[in-house]
Motif scaffolding. Structure first.
Motif, short mmCIF file in Angstrom:
data_model
loop_
_atom_site.label_atom_id
_atom_site.label_comp_id
_atom_site.label_asym_id
_atom_site.label_seq_id
_atom_site.Cartn_x
_atom_site.Cartn_y
_atom_site.Cartn_z
N GLN A 266 0.83 -1.20 0.00
CA GLN A 266 0.00 0.00 0.00
C GLN A 266 0.86 1.26 0.00
N PHE B 103 2.48 1.78 -3.51
CA PHE B 103 1.58 2.32 -4.53
C PHE B 103 1.25 3.78 -4.27
N LYS C 66 2.08 6.57 -7.09
CA LYS C 66 0.94 7.26 -7.70
C LYS C 66 1.23 8.74 -7.94
N ILE D 146 -0.61 3.97 -12.69
CA ILE D 146 -0.49 2.57 -12.26
C ILE D 146 -1.65 1.75 -12.81
N LEU E 149 -5.01 -0.09 -3.23
CA LEU E 149 -4.46 0.73 -4.30
C LEU E 149 -4.99 2.16 -4.24
N THR F 82 -7.03 3.70 -9.69
CA THR F 82 -6.14 2.73 -10.34
C THR F 82 -6.95 1.76 -11.20
#
Length: 796
Positions: A617, A620, A624, A629, A647, A651
């Motif tokens: 987590q 990502f 981001k 992504i 996510l 995403t």
């Protein structure tokens, strides 16, 4: 003592199966035997190097009988003479100091072994032994006994002794010899002192310097002449053109100076230039050779196979197999050639070829292809094609295994040289043209000084030294890249596509829970024994999860691809697999599950809850900010809600994607202008990894990877992906900064050179100093960024 872990290998010990010996707990008789071997030979200090460092020895069951064939062993041996033989064996289990210690003390375990030496980075052990006291097979079996089974493949047999290319080392040695001696002989010329004996033999020493420069000029620098010639022939301007021209001009001008008595020339600077350039190339070569990515299908093939001749089973080299031969293939062995199945039926795993883990059922008369791994009983087959003509060989040449966009890649050095090289040549010739009508001597001085002072050696070395150092640092962080160009591609990426299973999830940890009526001990025993005959990934995971059970005979074992397995145990019909296969039509569970029915009575299902990698987590959320992504998964969307929570919002998640659909999705994103980085888990994503601008394969074991990838990332370092991306951008920033410094230096130097105020001698002295300065700068800068950006738990 930890009674729950084996003293030797560290695996969990089941209380019922625990073996206590010498006050220590062992999981099996094999680990106890290894311990006894070490203790009896005075090697018990092996366990002082690490807690539970060993590996549980595996049964070989005739796997190395082919080593009885002298034709095969002679190919594997690096050296073979009366009384002495040498062999290098690849041992995947080498991982710590205790491994090195025990493998370098093999002579204490076997009297026929004279010495052994471990190459830790390549996981190889080089063994010198006496063939009159032992043989290669005995050594291999002994290694298997102590838990260090070697990996021997067709690649070893085919290549035999591999001659390493030492030409660069030789060239560097010659350049250093010439450089050192010429510098020593040049000192009197620098001081311009008048002394009788110096004046008397000045001409002799100048011609001696000339002679010493020839090996460096003609041999050590030959690679630059070849590269420049090929570049010109192809209508391109690479960085080697001005380097080669600068070396040639320095040599010609220096020779003219000696012939006409003007001075000793610039042979010291010429040899210094060649030496420093070759040092840069050697640094780059050593970095790239750390891990070899050029593995092909032969790396996975057996080097011998069992052939049936007149009812006898004979082990023969694979390349000796001809059309019409009859082969015997055992459970888990790889099928080396195309052929016709003679036995009744079998199950073959073609995941190496197709990427699909589901086994394929074959019956008598069906064609079987090379590359499949047999699952289950022994089979006989008739050969259709030799190894060189097999389907697998043709498959490996398929475009899917090649980086289609590789030809479009241009290094940052090439991009600069496209403009720098013609500009430098133009300035040199314009300066010469201007001065030739005023003073011929000044004209030649200007032409020589321009090429020397602006010689792009600093530019040429900037990228190799920076990227080579970055490759080294990333390698220590367990990201192994194919070449320096991958770093530039990492820096350009603006979209990151992740596979799900095996990439953002880990295969080494998963929660398995049972939903349904409680199962009795006898029912669990039935399930465990039925699973024992299956090689499906879910079957193996569930088999390991279930408690130890008494071995029972399974009758009528059958495994139906994509559905499940069934068999009869003690008169009871056991079925495991998909809900529809076992008779449960109303199952609404979208998670991965194995359903169970006994005598057509549905009992429930084991549900597999995939475990996502630690730090997913946070990773990502960090990515981001700068990247788009995507998730591409071949699984169903049963875990969509769980993924959406992990996510970043927005995403894109694409499920039920076949390999060709993944490839097509990446191609569409590239057509929209994105530079795509694909992160997958190997051959299942081979097409997508090949299509992407840069493909990174996540691997639980870095020695197994996809041929289509640009790099291998150890699964334990998955959370560092953001760090590697940031570091790659800083690497390019470092190169650009050094380019700016080098160009600024060139502009100032060219100003003095064109005006005739800079002599070639001064330019030749300044040139190597600028090179050393640039190299020092990029090395320090890349190390600084590595430490500044590294995660708190990272180590550079």
């Amino acid at each position: 003592m930890d009674t729950h872990s084996c003293f030797h290998c560290g695996l969990e010990v089941i209380k019922k199966e625990e073996i206590v010996f010498d006050g220590k707990s062992f999981c099996c008789k094999g680990c106890q035997t290894v311990y006894e071997i070490f203790a009896d030979n005075g090697l018990s200090s092996y366990y002082d190097f690490g807690k539970m460092p060993g590996a549980s020895p595996q049964a070989v069951n005739g796997r190395y009988d082919f080593l009885d064939n002298e034709k095969i062993t002679s190919k594997l041996l690096e050296f073979q003479e009366e009384g002495t033989s040498i062999v290098s064996l690849y041992i995947p289990h080498i991982h710590c100091s205790s491994c090195i210690w025990i493998l370098e003390n093999l002579h204490r375990l076997h009297r026929g072994i004279g010495s052994s030496q471990v190459n830790f980075s390549e996981k190889k052990v080089r063994i010198i032994f006496n063939p009159q006291e032992t043989n290669l097979k005995d050594i291999v079996l002994m290694l298997c006994t102590i838990g260090y089974e070697p990996y021997i493949s067709l690649e070893n047999y085919e290549k035999g002794r591999t001659a390493s290319d030492r030409s660069l080392i030789y060239k560097l040695g010659v350049a250093f010899f010439c450089f050192g001696n010429i510098m020593l002989l040049s000192f009197p010329e620098y001081f311009e002192t008048e002394e009788f004996w110096l004046d008397q033999y000045r001409g002799f020493f100048r011609w001696l310097i000339f002679g010493l420069s020839l090996p460096s000029f003609l041999y050590s620098a030959s690679g630059y002449y070849v590269s420049a010639y090929k570049s010109i022939r192809n209508g391109m301007f690479n960085i080697d053109i001005p380097i080669a021209l600068g070396i040639i001009v320095m040599f010609v001008r220096s020779t003219v100076d000696i012939v006409l008595g003007y001075g000793q020339g610039f042979f010291d600077s010429l040899t210094a230039l060649v030496f420093f350039m070759l040092v840069g190339r050697l640094f780059q070569q050593k970095t790239y050779s750390f891990l070899s990515f050029e593995r092909d299908f032969k790396s996975y093939f057996p080097i011998a196979v069992t052939q049936i001749k007149a009812q006898e089973e004979v082990s023969v080299p694979v390349y000796d197999i001809q059309k019409g031969d009859r082969l015997l293939i055992r459970n888990q062995e790889l099928i080396p050639v195309d052929g016709i199945l003679i036995s009744n039926d079998c199950q073959i795993d073609y995941s190496f070829v197709t990427g699909e883990a589901d086994p394929i059922h074959k019956k008598s008369g069906d064609k079987v292809f090379a590359g499949g791994r047999l699952l289950g009983q022994v089979i006989e087959m008739e050969v259709l094609n030799s190894v060189s003509q097999s389907y697998l060989t043709q498959l490996w040449s398929n475009d899917i295994f090649q980086k289609k966009n590789a030809v479009q890649r241009r290094s940052i050095t090439d991009a600069i040289s496209r403009y720098f090289t013609p500009a430098l040549l133009l300035i040199a010739f314009l300066g010469f043209s201007y001065w030739i009508f005023k003073d011929a001597n000044t004209a030649f001085n200007v032409f020589t000084a321009v090429l020397i002072v602006a010689c792009p050696c600093a530019l040429a070395l900037t990228a190799p030294f920076t990227l080579g150092n970055v490759l080294r640092i990333m390698g220590r962080q367990k990201l192994y890249l194919k070449n320096a160009g991958v770093i530039e591609q990492l820096a350009k990426a603006d979209m990151i596509v992740f596979d799900k299973t095996g990439t953002i999830t880990t295969s080494k940890a998963s929660d398995i829970s049972f939903i349904g009526n409680p199962l009795s001990a006898i029912e669990l025993s039935y399930i465990k024994n039925l699973l024992r005959g299956s090689n499906h990934p879910l079957s193996r995971r569930l088999y390991d999860f279930l408690p130890v059970a008494e071995l029972r005979i399974v009758h009528g074992f059958e495994e139906i691809t994509g559905k499940g397995i069934e068999g009869i145990i003690d008169g009871n019909c056991i079925r495991l697999g998909a809900a529809s296969y076992v008779g449960c039509e109303n199952s609404s569970n979208t998670q991965t599950a194995v359903h169970i029915a006994i005598n057509n009575d549905y009992k429930g299902s084991y549900v597999f809850d995939n475990q996502y990698r630690k730090g997913l987590q946070q990773l990502f959320q960090s990515l981001k900010k700068n990247y788009d992504i995507k998730i591409l998964s071949g699984d169903n969307d049963g875990e969509r809600k769980q993924l959406e929570q992990l996510l970043p919002e927005g995403t894109e998640l694409l499920f039920n994607q076949k390999p060709e659909q993944k490839l097509e999705a990446i191609r569409k994103w590239q057509e929209k202008g994105h530079n795509v980085m694909m992160v997958g888990d190997g051959l299942n994503d081979a097409g997508a990894l090949a299509q992407s601008n840069v493909g990174i394969s996540i691997s639980e074991n870095v020695n197994v990877f996809s041929p289509a990838c640009d790099g291998i990332l150890d699964a334990t370092e998955f959370s560092k992906i953001a760090y590697f991306l940031k570091f790659s951008k800083k690497a390019i920033t470092t190169i650009k900064m050094s380019f700016t410094l080098s160009l600024l230096y060139n502009v100032v130097g060219l100003g003095f050179a064109v005006s005739g105020k800079l002599s070639p001698l001064v330019a030749a002295i300044i040139m190597p100093l600028s090179t050393v300065t640039i190299i020092s700068f990029v090395t320090l800068a890349s190390n600084y960024y590595a430490r500044k950006l590294k995660p708190k738990t990272g180590r550079v």
